[in-house]
Design an enzyme around this catalytic site. Structure first.
Site, PDB file in Angstrom:
ATOM      1  N   GLY A  13      -1.250  15.498  -3.055  1.00 22.36           N
ATOM      2  CA  GLY A  13      -2.230  14.786  -2.226  1.00 22.36           C
ATOM      3  C   GLY A  13      -3.630  15.122  -2.702  1.00 22.36           C
ATOM      4  CB  ALA A  14      -4.658  16.711  -5.900  1.00 23.67           C
ATOM      5  CB  SER A 139      -0.836  18.469  11.419  1.00 22.68           C
ATOM      6  OG  SER A 139      -1.609  17.950  12.484  1.00 22.68           O
ATOM      7  CE1 TYR A 155       0.542  13.905   9.635  1.00 28.97           C
ATOM      8  CE2 TYR A 155      -0.308  14.557  11.784  1.00 28.97           C
ATOM      9  CZ  TYR A 155      -0.378  14.605  10.401  1.00 28.97           C
ATOM     10  OH  TYR A 155      -1.364  15.337   9.792  1.00 28.97           O
ATOM     11  CB  ALA A 156       3.963  15.710  16.141  1.00 26.89           C
ATOM     12  CE  LYS A 159       1.277  16.851   8.028  1.00 27.31           C
ATOM     13  NZ  LYS A 159       1.045  17.226   6.612  1.00 27.31           N
TER      14      LYS A 159
HETATM   15  N1  NAD Z   1      -7.831  15.026   7.720  1.00 26.46           N
HETATM   16  C1  NAD Z   1      -7.446  15.673   8.820  1.00 26.46           C
HETATM   17  O1  NAD Z   1      -8.158  15.705   9.849  1.00 26.46           O
HETATM   18  C2  NAD Z   1      -6.117  16.385   8.838  1.00 26.46           C
HETATM   19  C3  NAD Z   1      -5.762  17.160   9.954  1.00 26.46           C
HETATM   20  C4  NAD Z   1      -4.532  17.820   9.954  1.00 26.46           C
HETATM   21  C5  NAD Z   1      -3.695  17.729   8.858  1.00 26.46           C
HETATM   22  N2  NAD Z   1      -4.058  16.970   7.789  1.00 26.46           N
HETATM   23  C6  NAD Z   1      -3.121  16.890   6.653  1.00 26.46           C
HETATM   24  O2  NAD Z   1      -3.815  17.245   5.487  1.00 26.46           O
HETATM   25  C7  NAD Z   1      -3.265  16.542   4.377  1.00 26.46           C
HETATM   26  C8  NAD Z   1      -4.388  15.808   3.637  1.00 26.46           C
HETATM   27  O3  NAD Z   1      -5.055  14.960   4.560  1.00 26.46           O
HETATM   28  P1  NAD Z   1      -6.260  14.005   4.122  1.00 26.46           P
HETATM   29  O4  NAD Z   1      -7.124  13.804   5.306  1.00 26.46           O
HETATM   30  O5  NAD Z   1      -6.845  14.489   2.841  1.00 26.46           O
HETATM   31  O6  NAD Z   1      -5.467  12.629   3.873  1.00 26.46           O
HETATM   32  P2  NAD Z   1      -5.696  11.534   2.729  1.00 26.46           P
HETATM   33  O7  NAD Z   1      -4.958  10.320   3.190  1.00 26.46           O
HETATM   34  O8  NAD Z   1      -7.135  11.393   2.400  1.00 26.46           O
HETATM   35  O9  NAD Z   1      -4.958  12.162   1.488  1.00 26.46           O
HETATM   36  C9  NAD Z   1      -3.558  12.223   1.394  1.00 26.46           C
HETATM   37  C10 NAD Z   1      -3.186  12.016  -0.061  1.00 26.46           C
HETATM   38  O10 NAD Z   1      -1.754  12.134  -0.164  1.00 26.46           O
HETATM   39  C11 NAD Z   1      -1.322  11.154  -1.085  1.00 26.46           C
HETATM   40  N3  NAD Z   1       0.071  10.811  -0.822  1.00 26.46           N
HETATM   41  C12 NAD Z   1       0.578  10.298   0.315  1.00 26.46           C
HETATM   42  N4  NAD Z   1       1.889  10.031   0.155  1.00 26.46           N
HETATM   43  C13 NAD Z   1       2.199  10.410  -1.111  1.00 26.46           C
HETATM   44  C14 NAD Z   1       3.396  10.367  -1.881  1.00 26.46           C
HETATM   45  N5  NAD Z   1       4.530   9.876  -1.381  1.00 26.46           N
HETATM   46  N6  NAD Z   1       3.370  10.805  -3.161  1.00 26.46           N
HETATM   47  C15 NAD Z   1       2.202  11.280  -3.688  1.00 26.46           C
HETATM   48  N7  NAD Z   1       1.049  11.336  -3.017  1.00 26.46           N
HETATM   49  C16 NAD Z   1       1.043  10.892  -1.737  1.00 26.46           C
HETATM   50  C17 NAD Z   1      -2.252   9.947  -0.873  1.00 26.46           C
HETATM   51  O11 NAD Z   1      -2.278   9.078  -1.993  1.00 26.46           O
HETATM   52  C18 NAD Z   1      -3.592  10.628  -0.580  1.00 26.46           C
HETATM   53  O12 NAD Z   1      -4.390  10.726  -1.742  1.00 26.46           O
HETATM   54  C19 NAD Z   1      -2.192  15.626   4.936  1.00 26.46           C
HETATM   55  O13 NAD Z   1      -0.935  16.239   4.796  1.00 26.46           O
HETATM   56  C20 NAD Z   1      -2.568  15.500   6.402  1.00 26.46           C
HETATM   57  O14 NAD Z   1      -1.461  15.205   7.213  1.00 26.46           O
HETATM   58  C21 NAD Z   1      -5.251  16.299   7.755  1.00 26.46           C
END
Ligand code: NAD
Length: 247
Positions: A13-14, A139, A155-156, A159
């Protein structure tokens, strides 16, 4: 500070909002990064920004176990992975009574299968070298049942699976040089949050005792700490980054 000099990190998810901040921080601390994401364009752009001598993009759908194996075997051929950050994921907001089976399965696959698929391919090398750090991004939804983001039961659930995997694997590999921890972030100040209405933002802050959204840079700093030598004896921890929401 270059606490991670000579280390190689693989971040999934980088190319996402948090993932990009994490990768920049890891590189600033001396690590090389493997940028793994479904989004090839964004992964390549981040690698170009960080420099191809320090950052390698890998585009793969992490829900496909065999495709992950193929991609990561190539990545690991010459050099192993010291730090694995499982960050790929994302939530669907649908009231449970309207949730269809496909969305349920997609949520479990995107947020939980992805963690298994990558960890399963990376862990053996860590065990062989008796050295590894695994940091999963769960999360706060897994801990507080989604009070912060309603209608995200799938989702919950996924996670919460990440939390279970983190603890069980931490125990399994504790005496073999590998630590496994998870972050449980609350709402982070990512660009997507800018779309919040004033009412939505006020309602969100009412749920957070510190009345602060999480800063992605602070989350990235926590990951650096968990990956650093100072955290060698910390494993199986589920760390809320939520301004006290889950108290
Ligand atoms: N942003 C928040 O407030 C928040 C809060 C709690 C948890 N999170 C968790 O943190 C992580 C990152 O969140 P974010 O806000 O950067 O989200 P984001 O959507 O900006 O980034 C997620 C990335 O994961 C990649 N991805 C998704 N499915 C994929 C797959 N099958 N194969 C390869 N890549 C895949 C996407 O292309 C995307 O670039 C997630 O796991 C999210 O659930 C985020």
């Amino acid at each position: 500070m270059t606490r991670l000099q000579g280390k190689r990190a693989l971040v999934t998810g980088a190319a996402g909002a948090l993932g990009q901040v994490i990768c920049r921080r890891l590189v600033a601390e001396g690590a090389d990064v493997v940028i793994v994401d479904l989004a090839r364009d964004r992964a390549e752009a981040l690698a170009a920004e960080l420099g191809h001598s320090r950052a390698e993009p890998v585009a793969v759908d992490l829900t496909d176990f065999d495709a992950v194996g193929e991609a990561l075997t190539a990545v690991q051929r010459e050099r192993g992975v010291d730090i694995l950050v499982n960050g790929a994921g994302g939530g669907a907001v649908v009231p449970f009574a309207e949730l269809d089976a496909e969305t349920w399965r997609t949520q479990l696959s995107r947020n939980l299968d992805t963690v298994f698929n990558v960890t399963r391919w990376v862990l053996p090398g860590m065990l062989d070298r008796r050295d590894g750090r695994i940091i999963n991004i769960a999360s706060i939804a897994a801990v507080s049942g989604g009070r912060l983001v309603r209608n995200a039961t799938a989702y919950a659930t996924a996670k919460a699976g990440v939390v279970g995997l983190t603890k069980a694997l931490a125990i399994e590999v504790a005496d073999r040089g590998v630590t496994v921890n998870a972050l449980a972030p609350g709402a982070q100040a990512t660009p997507g949050r800018d779309l919040d209405s004033a009412e939505r933002r006020a309602a969100l802050l009412d749920q957070i005792p510190t009345r602060l959204l999480g800063e992605p840079e602070h989350l990235a700093e926590t990951i650096v700490f968990l990956a650093s030598p100072a955290a060698v004896n910390i494993t199986g921890v589920i760390l809320p980054l939520d301004g006290g929401h889950s108290i």
